[in-house]
Scaffold this motif. Structure first.
Motif, PDB file in Angstrom:
ATOM      1  N   ARG A 181      -0.157  16.210 -12.107  1.00  0.00           N
ATOM      2  CA  ARG A 181      -0.399  15.074 -13.000  1.00  0.00           C
ATOM      3  C   ARG A 181      -0.961  13.896 -12.206  1.00  0.00           C
ATOM      4  N   PRO A 182      -2.158  14.054 -11.631  1.00  0.00           N
ATOM      5  CA  PRO A 182      -2.689  12.984 -10.794  1.00  0.00           C
ATOM      6  C   PRO A 182      -2.870  11.665 -11.526  1.00  0.00           C
ATOM      7  N   ALA A 183      -3.262  11.720 -12.793  1.00  0.00           N
ATOM      8  CA  ALA A 183      -3.447  10.474 -13.538  1.00  0.00           C
ATOM      9  C   ALA A 183      -2.142   9.687 -13.614  1.00  0.00           C
ATOM     10  N   ALA A 184      -1.051  10.371 -13.904  1.00  0.00           N
ATOM     11  CA  ALA A 184       0.249   9.707 -13.973  1.00  0.00           C
ATOM     12  C   ALA A 184       0.683   9.205 -12.602  1.00  0.00           C
ATOM     13  N   ALA A 185       0.398   9.987 -11.569  1.00  0.00           N
ATOM     14  CA  ALA A 185       0.758   9.579 -10.213  1.00  0.00           C
ATOM     15  C   ALA A 185       0.026   8.301  -9.821  1.00  0.00           C
ATOM     16  N   PHE A 186      -1.264   8.240 -10.125  1.00  0.00           N
ATOM     17  CA  PHE A 186      -2.040   7.065  -9.748  1.00  0.00           C
ATOM     18  C   PHE A 186      -1.667   5.840 -10.583  1.00  0.00           C
ATOM     19  N   GLU A 187      -1.249   6.059 -11.821  1.00  0.00           N
ATOM     20  CA  GLU A 187      -0.751   4.946 -12.626  1.00  0.00           C
ATOM     21  C   GLU A 187       0.530   4.384 -12.006  1.00  0.00           C
ATOM     22  N   ALA A 212     -11.218  16.218  -6.070  1.00  0.00           N
ATOM     23  CA  ALA A 212     -10.869  16.811  -7.360  1.00  0.00           C
ATOM     24  C   ALA A 212     -10.383  15.812  -8.396  1.00  0.00           C
ATOM     25  N   ASP A 213      -9.903  14.654  -7.946  1.00  0.00           N
ATOM     26  CA  ASP A 213      -9.245  13.751  -8.898  1.00  0.00           C
ATOM     27  C   ASP A 213      -9.685  12.294  -8.767  1.00  0.00           C
ATOM     28  N   LEU A 214     -10.868  12.069  -8.234  1.00  0.00           N
ATOM     29  CA  LEU A 214     -11.299  10.684  -8.013  1.00  0.00           C
ATOM     30  C   LEU A 214     -11.430   9.914  -9.317  1.00  0.00           C
ATOM     31  N   GLU A 215     -11.806  10.583 -10.409  1.00  0.00           N
ATOM     32  CA  GLU A 215     -11.938   9.879 -11.694  1.00  0.00           C
ATOM     33  C   GLU A 215     -10.604   9.315 -12.151  1.00  0.00           C
ATOM     34  N   ASP A 216      -9.534  10.106 -11.999  1.00  0.00           N
ATOM     35  CA  ASP A 216      -8.205   9.624 -12.373  1.00  0.00           C
ATOM     36  C   ASP A 216      -7.824   8.407 -11.542  1.00  0.00           C
ATOM     37  N   ALA A 217      -8.179   8.434 -10.263  1.00  0.00           N
ATOM     38  CA  ALA A 217      -7.845   7.318  -9.381  1.00  0.00           C
ATOM     39  C   ALA A 217      -8.608   6.056  -9.774  1.00  0.00           C
ATOM     40  N   VAL A 225     -11.603   5.464  -2.668  1.00  0.00           N
ATOM     41  CA  VAL A 225     -11.396   6.896  -2.892  1.00  0.00           C
ATOM     42  C   VAL A 225     -11.821   7.632  -1.629  1.00  0.00           C
ATOM     43  N   ARG A 226     -11.087   8.691  -1.296  1.00  0.00           N
ATOM     44  CA  ARG A 226     -11.300   9.440  -0.060  1.00  0.00           C
ATOM     45  C   ARG A 226     -11.860  10.823  -0.411  1.00  0.00           C
ATOM     46  N   VAL A 227     -13.130  11.020  -0.141  1.00  0.00           N
ATOM     47  CA  VAL A 227     -13.801  12.237  -0.589  1.00  0.00           C
ATOM     48  C   VAL A 227     -14.339  13.009   0.609  1.00  0.00           C
TER      49      VAL A 227
END
Length: 239
Positions: A181-187, A212-217, A225-227
């Motif tokens: 749940r990256p979106a929840a983690a970043f929130e 994989a999850d930069l958009e959520d961040a 963001v670290r890509v």
């Protein structure tokens, strides 16, 4: 080499488009998000090509790879981030080249970084790594301090000679309530960052999100963001 540069340029353009789209979708200005290219396991030649393509911020996670790479690229105008778990016996080396240390997660490390920074007459920016999979008082499986330990560590960094408190970093956890749940983690990280800035207004950096999850961040307010893979791709790596 030209083929590799063309490949990197195309990958960078794709990542840039993803960041720009995420910013637009969340009502943010593109200038609010900084791309850090994670060059771990890739050669110094790639770092040079990235710099020619306009990349200025790069990250490494192992000192044994980072130190020689940074030395061979010292003629370039780069900002080096150290993002891996950091042992105190590597601190002196890391401080010699890292402009930002993103993985501060314990008081002993703060003391070691401060002593090394003063000795080297450098002033690295430090981010508190937050482990969203850690229980109170514990460290995460991939490093980081539990959320309830952020305040104490931040105060220690802010008061340490030679160090500057920059903000927070996290990695989307593989276990616990935020696993998958990256979106929840970043929130959650955004909430912790808001509380941190109440006491430390200059600690505005929020480093979160990878290929994989930069958009959520970005949606959750990440400033950095670290890509890695999305820019560098899959190819033979260092040792």
């Amino acid at each position: 080499m030209e083929d590799r540069k063309t490949e990197l340029a195309a990958n960078l353009a794709t990542v840039e488009a993803r960041i720009a789209a995420a910013c637009a979708a969340s009502g943010r200005d593109r200038g609010e998000v900084t791309l850090i290219v994670v060059t771990k396991t890739y050669p110094a030649g790639d770092v040079r090509l990235l710099r020619e393509l306009g990349v200025r911020q790069v990250a490494e996670n192992r000192d044994q790879d980072a130190a020689p790479k940074a030395a061979s690229c010292k003629d370039l105008s780069l900002i080096w981030h150290f993002v891996g778990q950091l042992q105190t016996n590597k601190v002196r080396s890391v401080v010699s080249y890292a402009d930002v240390v993103q993985s501060v997660d314990r008081l002993k490390l703060v003391s070691a970084l401060s002593a090394a920074a003063v000795r080297a007459e450098r002033e690295p920016v430090c981010l508190i790594q937050v482990a969203l999979d850690a229980e109170s008082g514990a460290r995460g499986s991939r490093g980081g301090v539990a959320p309830d330990g952020v305040e104490e560590l931040a105060a220690a960094v802010a008061g340490a000679p030679g160090l500057r408190l920059g903000g927070l970093m996290t990695v989307a956890p593989l276990a616990g309530e935020y696993a998958g749940r990256p979106a929840a983690a970043f929130e959650r990280l955004r909430d912790i960052s808001s509380r941190l800035r109440a006491d430390h207004p200059a600690a505005t950096m929020v480093s979160a999100g990878m290929s994989a999850d930069l958009e959520d961040a970005v949606t959750a307010g990440a400033t950095h963001v670290r890509v890695g893979t999305a820019v560098l791709g899959d190819r033979p790596r260092l040792g």
